[in-house]
Design an enzyme around this catalytic site. Structure first.
Site, PDB file in Angstrom:
ATOM      1  N   CYS A  85     -35.503  28.400  -6.491  1.00 19.43           N
ATOM      2  CA  CYS A  85     -36.036  29.767  -6.440  1.00 19.43           C
ATOM      3  C   CYS A  85     -35.888  30.526  -7.750  1.00 19.43           C
ATOM      4  O   CYS A  85     -36.380  31.635  -7.876  1.00 19.43           O
ATOM      5  CB  CYS A  85     -35.387  30.546  -5.303  1.00 19.43           C
ATOM      6  SG  CYS A  85     -33.699  31.043  -5.671  1.00 19.43           S
ATOM      7  N   SER A 123       9.007   5.887  -5.374  1.00 16.70           N
ATOM      8  CA  SER A 123       7.676   5.275  -5.452  1.00 16.70           C
ATOM      9  C   SER A 123       7.841   3.847  -5.973  1.00 16.70           C
ATOM     10  O   SER A 123       8.963   3.367  -6.131  1.00 16.70           O
ATOM     11  CB  SER A 123       6.767   6.089  -6.353  1.00 16.70           C
ATOM     12  OG  SER A 123       7.263   6.024  -7.662  1.00 16.70           O
ATOM     13  N   LYS A 182      -0.885  -3.088   0.275  1.00 13.74           N
ATOM     14  CA  LYS A 182      -0.536  -1.718  -0.110  1.00 13.74           C
ATOM     15  C   LYS A 182      -1.542  -0.798   0.575  1.00 13.74           C
ATOM     16  O   LYS A 182      -2.721  -0.744   0.200  1.00 13.74           O
ATOM     17  CB  LYS A 182      -0.591  -1.546  -1.623  1.00 13.74           C
ATOM     18  CG  LYS A 182      -0.110  -0.183  -2.062  1.00 13.74           C
ATOM     19  CD  LYS A 182       0.063  -0.125  -3.570  1.00 13.74           C
ATOM     20  CE  LYS A 182       0.738   1.161  -3.999  1.00 13.74           C
ATOM     21  NZ  LYS A 182      -0.002   2.358  -3.625  1.00 13.74           N
ATOM     22  N   CYS A 231     -31.425  28.590 -10.311  1.00 18.51           N
ATOM     23  CA  CYS A 231     -31.624  27.760  -9.123  1.00 18.51           C
ATOM     24  C   CYS A 231     -32.916  26.951  -9.269  1.00 18.51           C
ATOM     25  O   CYS A 231     -33.977  27.531  -9.530  1.00 18.51           O
ATOM     26  CB  CYS A 231     -31.692  28.644  -7.882  1.00 18.51           C
ATOM     27  SG  CYS A 231     -32.122  27.714  -6.405  1.00 18.51           S
TER      28      CYS A 231
HETATM   29  S1  IVH Z   1       7.358   0.163  -0.071  1.00 13.67           S
HETATM   30  C1  IVH Z   1      11.054   1.984  -2.056  1.00 13.67           C
HETATM   31  N1  IVH Z   1       5.282  -1.016   0.986  1.00 13.67           N
HETATM   32  O1  IVH Z   1       2.794   3.062  -1.897  1.00 13.67           O
HETATM   33  C2  IVH Z   1       9.677   1.525  -1.870  1.00 13.67           C
HETATM   34  N2  IVH Z   1       4.975   1.110  -0.004  1.00 13.67           N
HETATM   35  O2  IVH Z   1       4.198   4.262  -4.767  1.00 13.67           O
HETATM   36  C3  IVH Z   1       9.046   2.093  -0.686  1.00 13.67           C
HETATM   37  N3  IVH Z   1       2.681   1.972   0.173  1.00 13.67           N
HETATM   38  O3  IVH Z   1       4.891   5.819  -1.513  1.00 13.67           O
HETATM   39  C4  IVH Z   1       7.619   1.794  -0.588  1.00 13.67           C
HETATM   40  N4  IVH Z   1       1.848   0.252   1.279  1.00 13.67           N
HETATM   41  O4  IVH Z   1       3.248   5.349   0.327  1.00 13.67           O
HETATM   42  C5  IVH Z   1       5.742   0.066   0.328  1.00 13.67           C
HETATM   43  N5  IVH Z   1       3.541  -2.180   2.013  1.00 13.67           N
HETATM   44  C6  IVH Z   1       3.993  -1.096   1.369  1.00 13.67           C
HETATM   45  C7  IVH Z   1       3.150  -0.015   1.039  1.00 13.67           C
HETATM   46  C8  IVH Z   1       3.686   1.074   0.336  1.00 13.67           C
HETATM   47  C9  IVH Z   1       1.586   1.436   0.755  1.00 13.67           C
HETATM   48  C10 IVH Z   1       2.702   3.263  -0.536  1.00 13.67           C
HETATM   49  C11 IVH Z   1       3.833   4.177  -0.160  1.00 13.67           C
HETATM   50  C12 IVH Z   1       4.551   4.480  -1.438  1.00 13.67           C
HETATM   51  C13 IVH Z   1       3.556   4.077  -2.473  1.00 13.67           C
HETATM   52  C14 IVH Z   1       4.228   3.479  -3.683  1.00 13.67           C
END
Ligand code: IVH
Length: 666
Positions: free
Chosen positions: A406, A80, A112, A403
């Site tokens: 009713c 993540s 994101k 309710c």
């Molecule tokens: S890069 C190793 N880029 O955000 C890093 N993630 O907690 C890989 N996400 O699980 C992730 N947009 O589902 C990356 N432009 C983006 C993203 C993105 C959404 C999500 C993805 C990831 C979470 C990060």
């Protein structure tokens, strides 16, 4: 509270939220609050290492594994991102990274996307596997479902892609699809998806990929891994991916310092509201691959990237009252009535309060100033109370025990957050709601409308759905606002509804959890209402897509004497109480079919059965003996090519329906 207890309490709370979010797909707090609590726990755990627990919520990235899919181990773990809500921490991240490397950096700024992540494996340019993140180490193999997403290429055009690679991205449900889906679910009183993210992950986990195809998911890719990739920058790789046919966001930008990063953040914080899909922040990644390698990873996330999350927009306003609405199934929905306030460009006067637990945890009083938030959600919700401005303490908001319509004592089933009014046969909104559902377009398609139902109910002409079949024109024209013409129309449409096929009659009965699709499955498996009356829980569980909750609900419904009497009245009125058998079985006699791809209205299994029922034959490969190629979405190019070469007729789902004479009835 001592530290140890505080840590334990936080862990318990976060475990619960994790469960609500990942297992139930029904979060009860905002992402922001969740992240704050998680952070607080992380701080405490690093300050007091003596309370280390390998099962703490901080030790895992979350899990979305469900048992029905094959588990696949990720070749490279799916990590993540570290995240922050503060621009100051973004500056610190950039400074720290430069200091560590001892040189300047380029930063790729990306949106994101707020969906669910997916890993796509390509071999020889073909999509061979699509796997969810799961717990980061292994996830669910959802390849068949992902193949229905049209923005994900199944076969790459000729190019310099490596023999094997993994492309990662986000699967999303566009706002327009999400709104429509929730509208339909509201009509059926099915639980709504809280936001497009939950809707997208819920959809990817459906067992039937033709259902997935109907949901029109989308996907953006943002990461490529594999041996033999020669690009030296992340940006370069994404440009390559775009060239190879992947959907890569247009919002990508290289920034050279903090100021350019902030410009990007400020621009997209506004502009993202015009995008067709949900975003919840931006992601910053070090562009150079060799710098990325030097920076490396922590146990959970790369040191070369960070996510900046946008604050959900919130407003503060006065709580004037709370109404408790009763729906068709007796479900009680608490709604807060507020002083009108502007939020994300719309005026908000009402907000959802979800259920009794949430009301209790907020400790709400009438007259309180409350915070309203519209995060990834369409329906605004109350997320907190500003207790500092409480002058007079108004009446505390209590969930009623009876309710409001009713007076029956409300019940709450184990494992469910909602309360229900059990007085199904005499609670007015439940009766009216059931009639409205019965007459709706996808059910019996009777032309009366909500107002009509209300009027006839008030005049005691309609007491239940079976009364529709004894309506007389002369009773109707006596009512105000009913002319002879509308009375005749209604009677005609009631008459017409007697032709509605059994699966829709079953859906119209309004058995809890029996939506359109489930009704189709049940009708197909059981064939008649008499069989449904006899069948027990265990046998119901064997039917495709029928789980414990549905099986229990169906069994209970058919054990209720009042329901059985209703069924008999409907049967004597002439409604279809069994599945019509295909008449001739000759329409496709001696014809050979090959089915390929996914379809909007039927699963592949259903199509195969229809071919056989009509005297045709199914075959898996295209040859000179094939008469028709039944082509769906995302079908493999080789079959198409071969059929073209051999001059075989290629038909779609609609052509096929015409051949067997089973077009949609509505
Ligand atoms: S890069 C190793 N880029 O955000 C890093 N993630 O907690 C890989 N996400 O699980 C992730 N947009 O589902 C990356 N432009 C983006 C993203 C993105 C959404 C999500 C993805 C990831 C979470 C990060």
């Amino acid at each position: 509270m001592d530290i140890r207890n505080e840590i334990e309490a936080l862990r318990t709370e976060l475990h619960r939220h994790n469960y609500n979010y990942y297992v139930l797909s029904q979060p009860t707090i905002s992402d922001y609050d969740f992240d704050q609590k998680m952070r607080h726990l992380q701080e405490l755990e690093s300050r007091y290492p003596e309370y280390y627990d390998p099962n703490s919520p901080t030790q895992r990235v979350g899990s979305d594994i469900s048992k029905e899919f094959k588990q696949v181990k990720h070749r490279y773990p799916m990590l993540s991102l570290g995240n922050t809500y503060s621009k100051e921490e973004v500056s610190e991240f950039i400074e720290r990274t430069k200091r560590f490397l001892g040189e300047d950096i380029e930063i790729v700024c990306e949106l994101k996307f707020d969906g669910t992540s997916i890993s796509l494996t390509y071999e020889g340019g073909r999509l061979v596997r699509a796997v969810t993140r799961g717990d980061g180490v292994q996830g669910d193999d959802v390849t068949d479902n992902v193949k229905t997403i049209r923005s994900i290429p199944l076969q790459l055009p000729k190019g310099d892609w490596p023999e094997e690679m993994e492309v990662r991205g986000e699967v999303l449900m566009p706002w327009s699809v999400f709104e429509q889906l929730n509208k339909e679910r509201a009509e059926q009183e099915e639980p709504l998806f809280a936001n497009p993210r939950n809707a997208a992950s819920g959809t990817l986990k459906l067992q039937n990929s033709s259902e997935v195809a109907k949901r029109h998911l989308d996907s953006y890719q943002y990461f490529v891994i594999g041996d033999g990739l020669e690009e030296e920058t992340h940006y370069g790789l994404l440009m390559k991916a775009r060239e190879w046919g992947f959907k890569v966001s247009e919002a990508l930008k290289i920034a050279h310092g903090v100021d350019e990063v902030f410009d990007y953040i400020n621009y997209w914080d506004i502009e993202r509201k015009n995008l067709p899909v949900a975003t919840d922040g931006i992601v910053l990644k070090v562009n150079s691959k060799s710098q990325q390698e030097r920076l490396g990873y922590t146990a959970k996330s790369p040191r070369w990237a960070i996510a900046y999350k946008f604050q959900a927009e919130r407003a503060c306003t006065r709580l004037n009252s709370v109404s408790f609405q009763v729906g068709r199934t007796g479900k009680i929905t608490p709604v807060a009535n507020l002083d009108a306030v502007q939020l994300s460009g719309t005026v908000v006067k009402r907000a959802s309060l979800h259920n009794a637990d949430i009301i209790k945890s907020l400790d709400l009083h009438i007259g309180d100033m409350v915070y309203v938030e519209k995060g990834g959600e369409i329906i605004p919700k109350i997320v907190g109370v500003d207790t500092s401005v409480r002058v007079l303490l108004g009446d505390v908001v209590r969930f009623p025990s009876r309710c409001p319509e009713c007076g029956a004592t409300l019940v709450r089933n184990e494992d469910e957050a909602a309360h229900y009014c059990p007085n199904e046969t005499a609670c007015p909104p439940q009766i009216k709601g059931k009639i409205e559902h019965f007459v709706s377009r996808k059910a019996m398609n009777i032309n009366i409308g909500e107002e009509g139902v209300d009027l006839l109910y008030q005049h005691e002409i309609l007491h239940d759905v079976a009364d529709l079949y004894t309506l007389r024109e002369e009773d109707l024209i006596r009512l105000e606002r009913w002319g002879a013409k509308s009375a005749r129309n209604l009677i005609e449409s009631v008459e017409e509804s007697k032709k509605v096929p059994f699966d829709r009659v079953l859906f119209a009965l309004g058995i809890r959890y029996v939506g359109e699709t489930v009704a189709k499955k049940l009708a197909g498996a059981m064939q008649s209402i008499d069989r449904l009356k006899e069948v027990r829980y265990e046998e119901l569980l064997l039917v495709e897509e029928i789980g414990e909750k549905i099986a229990q609900s169906v069994e209970n419904w058919f054990q209720d004497e009042a329901n059985l009497r209703l069924v008999e009245r409907l049967r004597s009125a002439g409604l279809q109480m069994e599945k019509q058998q295909t008449e001739t079985g000759e329409k496709l006699k001696n014809l050979s079919f090959v089915i390929s791809g996914t379809f909007d209205r039927h699963s592949r299994e259903e199509l195969k059965a229809l071919i056989e029922q009509n005297g045709g034959k199914n075959s898996t490969s295209v040859s000179s003996k094939t008469d028709y190629l039944l082509a769906g979405h995302n079908m493999g190019p080789s079959k198409l090519e071969k059929a073209g070469q051999l001059g075989i007729k290629i038909i779609g789902e609609e052509d096929f329906e015409q051949m067997i004479g089973s077009g949609q009835a509505d």
